[in-house]
Motif scaffolding. Structure first.
Motif: not given
Length: 383
Positions: A61-69
Motif C-alpha cells: 500500500t502507500f506510505k502515510k502522509t504523502p506530500s502534495q507532489r
C-alpha cells in the motif's frame, strides 16, 4: 469483458551522459496523450491486463502522509477530476520519477507508460436477436485500474517518435521491465487506519525483480507480510482443490496439503516462491489430470489471494492444511485431517457420524503413554 481506456500517455526515459563523479541523471520526454479509442491502444491495454494477471506480484500500500507532489496525492487529485491528467503525470515525472531513476541501471533507457482504464461487463446479448447499440459508459464497472509500467522500446513492442503505440500485428510484452497497478476503488475507499491495511497496490515483475527505486518513486510501503502470504497460500490451495474436486479426489488433496506442509517445515526462515509451491502441487496431480499441472500458479496470481512472489512460508500457518484443533470440553484434540472419514470409511482412523455429530477413534498407545494413563488412573483411585 470490455476495456475502456480513460487516459494514457508514455514518456521516453534516457540516461544522460555524465562526467566522472557527477550524479547520474535521466531525461524524461513526454509523448502525446494516446487516442483512448484507437484499436492499437485498446489492444495494448488488453495485453497488459492479461500479462499482469499471470505475473509474479508483490502486494503493498502507500506510505502515510504523502506530500502534495507524491504519487498518491497527485493520483487522488486526478481521480477527482480526470481532466487533470496532464498536470498529474507531468508533475509526478518531473519531481518524483526523474530523481528516482538516478538509481536505475537501464543503460538503454526505457519507456514509462501511465494508463487509467476500466474493465466493464459485457452487454447482454440475446441469441437470435439484433444487438442493440450501447454506450460503454452505461455498462457495469468490474475493475477500475491505474498502471505505471516500464518497458523497453525494442522488439515487437514499438513506440513512435511521440511515444504513441505503433500499429503492430503482435504486441510483445517480453520487453516488460516492471510495473505497478493500483486498484482505484480500494484506493479511494481506503481509510488508512493503522489496524487494517488494504493492499490495493500491486508491484509486478517483468524481466527482473521490482527495484527499490521504483517503489520509492511511487511512495510505496513495504510489501505484504510473510504471515499474510502464508495465510493466502493456504486459502488458494483449498480453493484450487474445491474448484477441481470433480476430477481430483480427496487423496490428491491430502497429498498436496501434506507435501506443502513438509516443504514449509524444511524451509523455515527461508525465502520461497509461489512457483516452488506450484511445482509441489503439480507433482501431486496424477497423470490422468495432467492438464491441471501448471495451473495453480496462474490460479493464485489471478485470484484475490495477494501472495508475494517471494516470502517466508510459515509452517505454523500452513499446518492448518494438515491438522485441525478441536476443543471438545474435556479435551483438546489435534487431528490429522487425512485421517478423518465417515463411518463406512475403514481406511481412516477417525470416524465421523454425520447423523449424530459424533467423532470416534481408536488407537494403541506405546509403553510410555500407557504408563502415564495408568498413573493417572491409580492417582484417581487413591482419591
Amino acid at each position: 469483458m470490455l476495456i475502456e481506456v480513460v487516459n494514457a500517455v508514455a514518456y521516453g526515459g534516457t540516461p544522460l551522459e555524465t562526467k566522472e563523479n557527477e550524479e547520474r541523471a535521466w531525461a524524461l520526454t513526454p509523448g502525446v496523450e494516446w487516442n483512448v479509442t484507437s484499436e492499437s491502444v485498446i489492444k495494448f491495454v488488453q495485453q497488459v491486463n492479461k500479462k499482469i494477471g499471470v505475473s509474479a506480484k508483490e502486494y503493498t500500500t502507500f506510505k502515510k502522509t504523502p506530500s502534495q507532489r507524491d504519487f498518491p496525492s497527485l493520483l487522488r487529485t486526478y481521480l477527482g477530476d480526470n481532466s487533470l491528467f496532464k498536470n498529474f503525470h507531468k508533475t509526478y515525472t518531473e519531481h518524483k520519477l526523474a530523481p528516482s531513476l538516478t538509481s536505475s541501471r537501464l543503460e538503454e533507457g526505457a519507456v514509462i507508460v501511465f494508463i487509467h482504464y476500466r474493465i466493464r461487463q459485457n452487454p447482454n446479448i440475446v441469441v437470435g436477436e439484433d444487438v442493440e447499440e450501447y454506450n460503454i459508459s452505461d455498462l457495469e464497472v468490474i475493475k477500475d485500474q491505474f498502471q505505471v509500467l516500464m518497458v523497453r522500446n525494442t522488439g515487437a513492442l514499438k513506440f513512435t517518435e511521440d511515444y504513441q503505440i505503433s500499429e503492430t500485428a503482435v504486441i510483445d510484452l517480453k520487453q516488460f521491465v516492471q510495473g505497478c497497478q493500483i486498484d482505484l476503488a480500494r484506493f479511494i475507499s481506503d481509510e488508512g487506519t493503522d489496524d487494517e491495511v488494504d493492499n490495493f497496490l500491486t508491484f509486478v515483475k517483468g524481466g527482473s525483480e521490482v527495484r527499490d527505486y521504483f517503489k520509492e518513486a511511487l511512495f510505496a510501503e513495504k510489501g505484504i507480510t510473510n504471515k499474510a502470504s502464508s495465510q493466502n497460500v493456504e486459502r488458494a490451495i483449498n480453493d484450487f482443490w474445491n474448484d477441481h474436486k470433480a476430477s481430483l479426489d480427496r487423496t490428491v488433496r491430502d497429498e498436496i496439503n501434506s507435501n506443502v506442509y513438509t516443504f514449509s517445515e524444511e524451509n523455515k526462515k527461508q525465502i520461497v516462491t509461489l512457483e516452488q509451491i506450484s511445482a509441489i502441487v503439480d507433482r501431486c496431480i496424477p497423470d490422468e489430470n495432467s492438464d491441471l499441472r501448471g495451473q495453480f500458479v496462474d490460479f493464485a496470481n489471478q485470484g484475490s489471494y495477494e501472495i508475494n512472489d517471494e516470502f517466508e512460508l510459515s509452517s505454523n500457518i500452513i499446518k492448518e492444511l494438515v491438522f485441525v484443533n478441536l476443543d471438545v470440553g474435556f479435551a483438546k484434540l489435534t487431528l490429522d485431517k487425512s485421517e478423518i472419514g465417515e463411518l463406512a470409511d475403514n481406511s481412516r482412523h477417525v470416524k465421523f457420524d454425520q447423523n449424530t455429530g459424533q467423532v470416534t477413534f481408536t488407537t494403541t498407545l506405546d509403553e510410555d503413554q500407557i504408563k502415564i494413563i495408568k498413573k493417572i488412573i491409580d492417582i484417581n483411585n487413591l482419591e
